[in-house]
Scaffold this active site. Structure first.
Site, short mmCIF file in Angstrom:
data_model
loop_
_atom_site.label_atom_id
_atom_site.label_comp_id
_atom_site.label_asym_id
_atom_site.label_seq_id
_atom_site.Cartn_x
_atom_site.Cartn_y
_atom_site.Cartn_z
N GLU A 110 0.83 -1.22 0.00
CA GLU A 110 0.00 0.00 0.00
C GLU A 110 0.86 1.26 0.00
O GLU A 110 0.53 2.26 -0.65
CB GLU A 110 -0.95 -0.04 1.21
CG GLU A 110 -2.01 -1.12 1.02
CD GLU A 110 -2.83 -1.38 2.27
OE1 GLU A 110 -2.22 -1.65 3.33
OE2 GLU A 110 -4.07 -1.33 2.20
N GLU A 169 -4.10 -9.62 3.62
CA GLU A 169 -4.83 -9.31 4.86
C GLU A 169 -5.94 -10.31 5.15
O GLU A 169 -6.27 -10.57 6.31
CB GLU A 169 -5.42 -7.90 4.79
CG GLU A 169 -4.39 -6.78 5.02
CD GLU A 169 -3.65 -6.36 3.76
OE1 GLU A 169 -3.69 -7.11 2.75
OE2 GLU A 169 -3.03 -5.28 3.77
N1 3HC Z 1 3.97 -7.85 11.54
C1 3HC Z 1 4.78 -8.18 12.56
N2 3HC Z 1 5.72 -9.13 12.48
C2 3HC Z 1 5.84 -9.75 11.31
C3 3HC Z 1 5.03 -9.46 10.20
C4 3HC Z 1 4.07 -8.45 10.35
N3 3HC Z 1 3.26 -8.07 9.33
N4 3HC Z 1 5.38 -10.28 9.18
C5 3HC Z 1 6.38 -11.05 9.64
N5 3HC Z 1 6.66 -10.73 10.92
C6 3HC Z 1 7.70 -11.30 11.78
C7 3HC Z 1 7.37 -12.70 12.22
O1 3HC Z 1 6.56 -12.67 13.38
C8 3HC Z 1 8.74 -13.26 12.47
O2 3HC Z 1 9.17 -12.78 13.72
P1 3HC Z 1 10.16 -13.64 14.62
O3 3HC Z 1 11.37 -13.92 13.78
O4 3HC Z 1 10.41 -12.75 15.77
O5 3HC Z 1 9.42 -14.88 14.96
C9 3HC Z 1 9.59 -12.60 11.41
O6 3HC Z 1 8.86 -11.46 11.00
C10 3HC Z 1 9.85 -13.45 10.21
O7 3HC Z 1 8.62 -13.95 9.74
P2 3HC Z 1 8.51 -15.41 9.12
O8 3HC Z 1 9.08 -16.38 10.08
O9 3HC Z 1 7.10 -15.59 8.69
O10 3HC Z 1 9.51 -15.29 7.89
P3 3HC Z 1 9.34 -15.77 6.40
O11 3HC Z 1 10.56 -15.33 5.71
O12 3HC Z 1 8.93 -17.19 6.35
O13 3HC Z 1 8.09 -14.97 5.82
C11 3HC Z 1 6.73 -13.07 5.33
C12 3HC Z 1 8.15 -13.58 5.72
C13 3HC Z 1 6.38 -13.53 3.92
C14 3HC Z 1 6.79 -11.57 5.39
C15 3HC Z 1 5.70 -13.64 6.32
O14 3HC Z 1 6.15 -13.36 7.63
C16 3HC Z 1 4.35 -13.05 6.17
O15 3HC Z 1 3.58 -13.50 5.36
N6 3HC Z 1 4.04 -12.07 7.01
C17 3HC Z 1 2.70 -11.50 7.07
C18 3HC Z 1 2.49 -10.51 5.97
C19 3HC Z 1 1.15 -9.87 6.11
O16 3HC Z 1 0.17 -10.51 6.44
N7 3HC Z 1 1.11 -8.58 5.88
C20 3HC Z 1 -0.10 -7.85 5.99
C21 3HC Z 1 -0.23 -7.38 7.41
S1 3HC Z 1 -1.76 -6.60 7.71
C22 3HC Z 1 -1.56 -5.07 7.04
O17 3HC Z 1 -0.57 -4.76 6.46
C23 3HC Z 1 -2.72 -4.16 7.25
C24 3HC Z 1 -2.64 -3.01 6.34
O18 3HC Z 1 -3.50 -3.21 5.25
C25 3HC Z 1 -3.04 -1.75 7.06
#
Ligand code: 3HC
Length: 745
Positions: free
Chosen positions: A111, A131
């Site tokens: 975004e 999301e």
């Molecule tokens: N917020 C907080 N922490 C996050 C995060 C997030 N969005 N995404 C990843 N992390 C953290 C994990 O908790 C993890 O922390 P840790 O090492 O302390 O346990 C670390 O980052 C690494 O994450 P992964 O173990 O999942 O690492 P990968 O390399 O396997 O994957 C990723 C990375 C593809 C970024 C995966 O973590 C992921 O899919 N994250 C979620 C992404 C997501 O859903 N984003 C949308 C969030 S909602 C949003 O943005 C609302 C907006 O519209 C306003």
């Protein structure tokens, strides 16, 4: 480069006529409160610096911003509006703003990029708005800007599925404007310089229409209908359709207001809270208590599997799917040939369905080397035994592996219930030994329970966790007890299912009630699919080990069906019949259950409500979860929720049994357990309330918030998992010991 404007997660430095805004907030540059505040300040600094002609937004570390900080959605007063106002200022800038994307630009990260005038992607970059997986819709105007970048249909598809697009596909779709190689900073700088040289005008997505070209007039109404029907348990789906429809049909400001209103309701929905809990629980499960951070895994290039039966061959497939060479050992040529033929047939079916290319089938088959020669395992760094669930046989196999595997090789058992301590001892190398309980189907299922014996070396656990990740699975570490986390809890669930069947509830009704509670499959279908023989053998084997309650009616249904050869789907009849493959109600199965009830003095009842069925199955599940935490078999409440949602068909939108227990209320569950103890009698302690559960219920506390007491000062840094040797009498068993009968069923 000139000076950094100030330190913090966001910095701005001047490079000639270009401002370089860097977000550096490991691990994934998520948008924490501090990051958003930093972004606000640095965008303001750019706005105030007339010497700058353009701004490059890039990220340090492994990825562009991967989204809003999921841990902060629960903070009081969570509000996306301040972030949206920053994005509006970025987009409104008269001077060019460009984003350089690497890694995963997701959610609030994409975004941010969509608010910039142009987007550059580096090789391997992926973009998405996932999301929905958190029960949310994009809340920083992704629902409004993405359709304007790539058209309403693709935007809707991406938001409803949460899938990512790679850089090339994003370029074709119009989500990014250019690809480049190299590092984000240097590539982004070149790109922005080039745009400035070409006097490219700011391109603002909010000012563009969202294409609906080629879409039928009822596109959105049909999409809304589907979302409400097919994703009924995920309210964010319908919200997404409504928001994208607004993007396509209404002015930007109206879509913006609708998105904000929809987000506000999704954020507080129980479904989103549950899904966010599971996201964090999954990451938490990867941290093994007592294992030092940074401990290196053992080298793991090749694996062996003993046993080409259902589990063994599927484990071999799972390893081959991840590109690992596997030696598959069987005792007889016929069994090996059958196992390999089944592997090939499954891969070919995947190819026929378009899920695999023919060359992938050939490569995966080429990675699995079948043999009758145990010695072929001598070079493997990991060997998993997956022979039938028979303690004597498994002890023999583990002993053999202990003698022939090379030093440092990990020996694992795939047992689903047997005592891992005994098998570790049998291997003669307990430090190298662990349980790796793959949930069936081992190649498709998401869960591996990593069972830690009292002597399992920490680096074995680290290696197992890393392997699970490589296989695309969720791993949860647990201690030793009958059935570990999943099957131990399932035993309580199935025990009550069988009593209900013997009291006269039909399998069809039992399953319907539990499926209405959200379970992917009711208990009777689950037994038939897994195989009545599998369940019966577990019960019989545990009986041999002295672990069963002295209750003749205990699991009498599976034991009887097994004796009658009604093995479930595989034999055409179990608790259902399977003419032509589909499950149909079977009066004979109902008759058998009722006859068993009579034989065991269990009164037939016609007044059993759906609520009673659900409570009698779910409350013991929660009680058993609390006992697993008390005993230290499970380290964290979230681990239990991961096991049940990833491996046992528990609905993710309820967050798992522990999370749901807190929604129901622990006091209500304790009162229910006590009520059923009175109603059913409690001669075998089935309804004894876990002291932990009782204490938390009395204190009005949540089980999800429970934290294991820290080890005493001076305790070993790597605490032993509770093994059979150290286990206090009664713990980890289905039944803690004989008790004088108080009443009959
Ligand atoms: N917020 C907080 N922490 C996050 C995060 C997030 N969005 N995404 C990843 N992390 C953290 C994990 O908790 C993890 O922390 P840790 O090492 O302390 O346990 C670390 O980052 C690494 O994450 P992964 O173990 O999942 O690492 P990968 O390399 O396997 O994957 C990723 C990375 C593809 C970024 C995966 O973590 C992921 O899919 N994250 C979620 C992404 C997501 O859903 N984003 C949308 C969030 S909602 C949003 O943005 C609302 C907006 O519209 C306003």
């Amino acid at each position: 480069m000139s000076h950094a404007a100030s330190m913090g997660p966001v910095t701005l430095v001047r490079h000639g006529r270009i401002g370089l805004l860097c977000i550096d907030h490991p691990p994934v540059n998520a948008l924490s409160v501090a990051t958003v505040a930093g972004l606000d300040a640095k965008v303001a600094a750019f706005e105030a610096d007339p010497a700058l002609d353009g701004l490059l937004i890039w990220c340090a570390g492994r990825t562009f911003v991967a989204g809003g900080d999921i841990a902060q959605f629960d903070a009081p007063g969570f509000d996306a509006a301040p972030y949206n106002r920053i994005l509006a200022r970025i987009e409104a800038s008269e001077r060019l703003v460009v984003a350089a994307l690497h890694g995963t630009a997701l959610g609030g990260g994409l975004e941010l990029a969509l608010a910039c005038h142009y987007r550059l992607a580096l090789p391997g970059a992926r973009v998405g708005l996932p999301e929905i997986r958190l029960g949310l819709l994009p809340g920083a105007l992704g629902s409004q800007r993405l359709p304007r970048a790539c058209g309403a249909a693709l935007a809707l598809d991406l938001m409803l599925s949460g899938r990512m697009l790679d850089a090339e596909a994003a370029l074709r779709a119009g989500i990014v404007d250019a690809l480049a190689t190299g590092e984000p900073l240097a590539a982004g700088l070149n790109y922005l310089e080039d745009l400035l040289d070409r006097r490219a005008p700011p391109r603002r997505l909010s000012a563009l229409p969202a294409s609906t070209a080629g879409l039928p007039a009822d596109f959105f109404s049909q999409a809304l209908l589907r979302a409400r029907q097919e994703q009924a348990r995920y309210p964010a789906a319908a919200a997404i359709v409504r928001a994208v429809e607004a993007a396509a049909t209404r002015p930007f400001a109206e879509g913006e207001a609708l998105e904000a209103a929809l987000l506000a309701s999704c954020v507080v929905s129980p479904e989103s809270r549950a899904l966010r809990h599971l996201f964090l629980a999954e990451r938490q499960a990867a941290r093994v208590p007592g294992v030092p951070a940074g401990l290196l895994p053992r080298v793991l290039h090749t694996a062996g599997v003993v046993g080409a039966g259902t589990m063994g061959r599927r484990i071999a497939m799972s390893l081959a799917d991840a590109g690992m060479p596997v030696t598959l050992v069987e005792a007889s040529g016929a069994a090996l040939a059958k196992g390999l033929a089944s592997v090939r047939a499954r891969y070919e079916a995947d190819a026929a369905a378009g899920r695999l290319r023919p060359e992938q089938v050939a490569r995966r088959m080429g990675l699995i080397a079948g043999t009758l020669d145990y010695e072929a395992l001598a070079g493997c760094e990991l060997v998993i035994e997956a022979v039938v669930e028979d303690m004597a046989l498994k002890q023999q196999v583990c002993g053999r592996l202990g003698r022939l595997c090379k030093p440092g090789a990990i020996i694992a058992t795939n047992t689903s219930t047997l005592d891992v301590e005994v098998l570790a001892e049998a291997s003669g190398r307990p430090a190298d030994f662990a349980g790796l309980h793959f949930r069936n189907p081992a190649n498709g299922g998401r869960l591996i329970e990593v069972v830690r014996g009292s002597a399992t070396a920490p680096d074995v656990l680290v290696t197992a966790m890393q392997l699970a990740r490589r296989l695309g699975k969720v791993a949860v570490v647990c201690g030793v007890c009958f059935g570990f986390i999943g099957n131990r809890m399932a035993e309580a669930y199935l025990r009550e299912s069988e009593f209900l069947l013997m009291e006269g509830v039909s399998p069809v009704r039992l399953d319907a009630v539990m499926e209405a509670c959200g379970m992917a499959m009711g208990p009777c279908r689950m037994l038939d699919v897994a195989g009545i023989d599998v369940s019966a053998k577990i019960v019989l084997e545990y009986g041999k080990a002295g672990g069963l309650p002295p209750d003749p009616a205990y699991r009498a249904v599976v034991r009887t069906l097994f004796r009658l050869g009604r093995l479930g789907c595989k034999s055409g009849a179990g608790l259902y019949r399977y003419p032509g493959g589909a499950a149909v109600a079977d009066p004979e199965a109902e008759r058998i259950c009722r006859a068993l009830g009579r034989a065991h003095g269990i009164a037939r009842r016609t007044d059993i409500s759906d609520a009673e069925i659900a409570e009698r199955l779910l409350y013991p599940l929660v009680n058993e979860a609390a006992k697993l935490l008390e005993e230290g078999v499970a380290s964290r409440p979230g681990d239990i929720d991961m096991v049940w949602t990833a491996g046992y068909g528990y609905p993710d939108y309820l967050g798992g049994p522990v999370w749901q227990a807190d929604s129901i209320g622990l006091a209500r569950i304790v009162a229910g357990l006590e009520r059923y103890a009175r109603l059913r009698g409690n001669p075998y302690d089935y309804w004894d309330v876990s002291p932990l559960l009782a204490t938390l219920a009395r204190g009005g506390q949540r089980l999800s918030d429970w934290v294991a007491p820290r080890p005493e000062a001076g305790a070993a840094p790597i605490p032993s998992a509770p093994g059979s040797a150290a286990r206090p009498a009664g713990q980890g068993r289905i039944h803690p010991g004989p008790k004088p009968p108080q009443s009959v069923h």
